[in-house]
Design a protein around this motif. Structure first.
Motif, short mmCIF file in Angstrom:
data_model
loop_
_atom_site.label_atom_id
_atom_site.label_comp_id
_atom_site.label_asym_id
_atom_site.label_seq_id
_atom_site.Cartn_x
_atom_site.Cartn_y
_atom_site.Cartn_z
N THR A 140 1.12 1.36 -10.01
CA THR A 140 -0.31 1.10 -9.83
C THR A 140 -0.92 0.56 -11.12
N ILE A 163 0.88 4.50 -2.74
CA ILE A 163 0.74 5.91 -2.35
C ILE A 163 1.96 6.71 -2.78
N SER A 164 3.16 6.16 -2.54
CA SER A 164 4.36 6.90 -2.95
C SER A 164 4.45 6.99 -4.47
N MET A 175 0.82 -1.19 0.00
CA MET A 175 0.00 0.00 0.00
C MET A 175 0.87 1.26 0.00
N THR A 176 1.97 1.22 0.75
CA THR A 176 2.87 2.37 0.80
C THR A 176 3.48 2.64 -0.57
N GLU A 177 3.79 1.57 -1.31
CA GLU A 177 4.35 1.75 -2.65
C GLU A 177 3.36 2.44 -3.57
#
Length: 141
Positions: A101, A5-6, A1-3
């Motif tokens: 994404t 968003i970043s 999830m962090t990937e």
């Protein structure tokens, strides 16, 4: 999830910077993709890694930097760049968002176009005229 968003934030940041200068962020992404593992571009965006693309972008960075320092040429260059910067933002957004994404390419292109176009419009319509008036044209370069 962090990937994810970043990746999305990176896409917005790259397209935002393209609204100020079209070629520098494109050149940076090209060089990073070519020489590091930090950026991996999927097809068709991997064309940015081509030596021809890198060479052309390097020449365009120099041309834009020089043109921006010449009083009359800078306005002409800014008018031309008003069409190029949103396109560069769209390319950067789509290229960077697609690697992280599963955002649809058309949505990525539209987001990048809107972000870079908005920044470019703010620069051209608000910031540049204010600097021209405040400095009697001396602050533009």
């Amino acid at each position: 999830m962090t990937e994810v968003i970043s990746g999305i934030l990176g896409a917005f940041g790259l397209s935002l910077s393209a609204g100020l200068n079209a070629y520098i962020p494109l050149l940076v992404v090209s060089l990073m993709a070519k020489f590091t593992n930090l950026i991996e571009l999927a097809k068709p965006w991997d064309a940015l890694e081509s030596w021809w693309t890198i060479g052309v972008l390097a020449v365009l960075v120099v041309i834009e930097a020089v043109a921006d320092k010449v009083p009359v040429v800078d306005h002409i260059n800014d008018a031309i760049q008003s069409f190029i910067r949103p396109v560069a933002g769209a390319i950067l957004f789509a290229a960077s968002a697609e690697t992280i994404t599963e955002i649809h390419p058309v949505l990525s292109l539209v987001c990048g176009l809107l972000v870079a176009g908005s920044v470019n419009a703010a620069k051209s319509v608000v910031a540049r005229p204010a600097v021209d008036v405040a400095t009697a044209g001396m602050g533009t370069p």
